[in-house]
Scaffold this active site. Sequence first.
Site, PDB file in Angstrom:
ATOM      1  N   SER A 291      38.358  40.194  57.693  1.00 42.53           N
ATOM      2  CA  SER A 291      38.852  40.900  59.009  1.00 42.53           C
ATOM      3  C   SER A 291      39.131  42.449  58.656  1.00 42.53           C
ATOM      4  O   SER A 291      38.947  43.271  59.772  1.00 42.53           O
ATOM      5  CB  SER A 291      40.223  40.231  59.190  1.00 42.53           C
TER       6      SER A 291
ATOM      7  N   GLY B 118      31.563  36.292  65.293  1.00 48.03           N
ATOM      8  CA  GLY B 118      32.387  36.413  66.453  1.00 48.03           C
ATOM      9  C   GLY B 118      33.139  37.693  66.424  1.00 48.03           C
ATOM     10  O   GLY B 118      33.477  38.432  67.534  1.00 48.03           O
TER      11      GLY B 118
ATOM     12  N   ASP C 180      41.714  29.770  60.108  1.00 47.73           N
ATOM     13  CA  ASP C 180      40.309  29.672  59.381  1.00 47.73           C
ATOM     14  C   ASP C 180      40.482  28.697  58.027  1.00 47.73           C
ATOM     15  O   ASP C 180      39.652  28.319  57.645  1.00 47.73           O
ATOM     16  CB  ASP C 180      39.699  30.964  59.067  1.00 47.73           C
TER      17      ASP C 180
ATOM     18  N   ARG D 198      35.059  22.781  64.534  1.00 48.08           N
ATOM     19  CA  ARG D 198      35.639  22.463  63.367  1.00 48.08           C
ATOM     20  C   ARG D 198      36.174  21.187  63.277  1.00 48.08           C
ATOM     21  O   ARG D 198      36.058  20.755  62.242  1.00 48.08           O
ATOM     22  CB  ARG D 198      36.315  23.579  62.777  1.00 48.08           C
TER      23      ARG D 198
HETATM   24  C1  S3P Z   1      39.782  37.167  63.371  1.00 49.06           C
HETATM   25  C2  S3P Z   1      40.341  36.266  64.028  1.00 49.06           C
HETATM   26  C3  S3P Z   1      40.284  34.829  64.157  1.00 49.06           C
HETATM   27  C4  S3P Z   1      39.634  34.182  62.993  1.00 49.06           C
HETATM   28  C5  S3P Z   1      38.330  35.141  62.431  1.00 49.06           C
HETATM   29  C6  S3P Z   1      38.734  36.569  62.379  1.00 49.06           C
HETATM   30  C7  S3P Z   1      39.845  38.756  63.224  1.00 49.06           C
HETATM   31  O1  S3P Z   1      39.441  34.402  65.390  1.00 49.06           O
HETATM   32  O2  S3P Z   1      39.315  33.001  63.328  1.00 49.06           O
HETATM   33  O3  S3P Z   1      37.506  34.512  61.511  1.00 49.06           O
HETATM   34  O4  S3P Z   1      39.339  39.256  62.249  1.00 49.06           O
HETATM   35  O5  S3P Z   1      40.449  39.074  64.360  1.00 49.06           O
HETATM   36  P1  S3P Z   1      40.494  34.264  66.891  1.00 49.06           P
HETATM   37  O6  S3P Z   1      40.880  35.694  67.046  1.00 49.06           O
HETATM   38  O7  S3P Z   1      39.319  34.140  68.015  1.00 49.06           O
HETATM   39  O8  S3P Z   1      41.355  33.068  66.440  1.00 49.06           O
END
Ligand code: S3P
Length: 445
Positions: free
Chosen positions: A29, A101, A326, A357
């Site tokens: 992140s 994502g 996660d 998941r």
């Molecule tokens: C993340 C937020 C999370 C997490 C992803 C990284 C981020 O997703 O699952 O691996 O870096 O902001 P969500 O915001 O969709 O929960």
Amino acid sequence: MSHANIPTPRNFKPGAPLTGRITVPGDKSISHRSLMFGALAVGRTTAKDLLEGEDVMATAAAMRAMGARIVREDDGTWTIDGVGVGGLLQPETALDMGNSGTSTRLLLGVVASHGITATFTGDASLSKRPMGRVIEPLSLMGADFTSSPGGRLPLTMRGAHPAVPIEYRLPVASAQVKSAVLLAGLNTPGVTRVIEPVATRDHTERMLTGFGADLTVEEVNGERIIDIRGEAELRPQDIVVPGDPSSAAFFVVAALLVPGSDLVVANVGLNPTRAALFDVLRAMGGSIEEVDRRDVGGEPVADLRVRHSELSGIEVDPAVAPAMIDEFPVLFVAAALAKGRTVTTGLDELRVKESDRLSAMAEALTLAGASVEEREDGLVIEGTGGEPLAGTSGEPVTTHLDHRIAMSMAVAGLASRSGVEVDDTSPIATSFPTFEALLAQASGA
Ligand code: S3P
């Protein structure tokens, strides 16, 4: 990206105890955000210990395509010469987000308030994931979208300049949606407000403040109210990326499960919005000791000494889910070897990650010999009380292009009698390219 094309199966066999000391790579992140915010600053940002996984490299390629200069120096430091907020160029070709994502949703936010048009594509897993959750608020700010059916990739966005500031209450607990709106707010005149009924990881807020954005966070009646004032000018930063707790999680659980283990996992980020897994594992009886707690790049970090432990099943409070969102796949593996029943609820979000998941882990753990009941919003697992799982025989578990399913089932293999055959380990490179090498280092597996 390449992993979608070349499936690499592997049988993870039970091995020696995990011992010694390993260091996990940089936080995913924070690495994404280092590249994005550096690209939006005026001047040169540096980032040490950046995660060099495929997801983060997709972000680097996209920022380059929009005008930033991003280089890995010989000593491993990354330098990012930013174009300034508002200065992004229209990319000439589609932005390939691979499996990521985070890259997609955060960059949609960035582009939303620039007067440019960009097309976003991704692999089969990413192309199934919902983008409506960011399309909705960013449309309110003035951006325009042409997406595939169901608000999915591939999609083309026409950013709005000037965009319109909004006040947006998050309908799902998602740091990605929060960040998308705040990043759009960076180049939007006036105050953009996000209201978070449930706190999620706060790296965007912490880091944008470090970069000099005018951002405030207030807590009112248990909700977080985040205001950002645009149009912002960001100052370049020298960043040290702390180790990723989500990567450390696999080794922490492996050391708890494999008899005789005594492992130090060094440099683990312990931001309270990320670290709930370690508390849950301790509540199950896990021996996880924090050593040398310190500050790295404005985030709390410690080395974790983990010893094999007898775990007991637990009812996991759904309120902690965002702080370990996660980590559930690997928690399910721990639960499969604990004594008694583990119950998890409130996990609907797990169905829209890199894979579903809940169903992927229920299916994989069952194939490996665990006793799992899949419910609408969680799993109920009857643990073995420390007995190894039988392991798979003949049929491999399916990872569905999901790195965390692959690594979780690798850990299950270490705690099995005959090993766990994983159909495809290549997705591991999206977040943790050194996973298998560190496993070999710690346990010889
Ligand atoms: C993340 C937020 C999370 C997490 C992803 C990284 C981020 O997703 O699952 O691996 O870096 O902001 P969500 O915001 O969709 O929960």
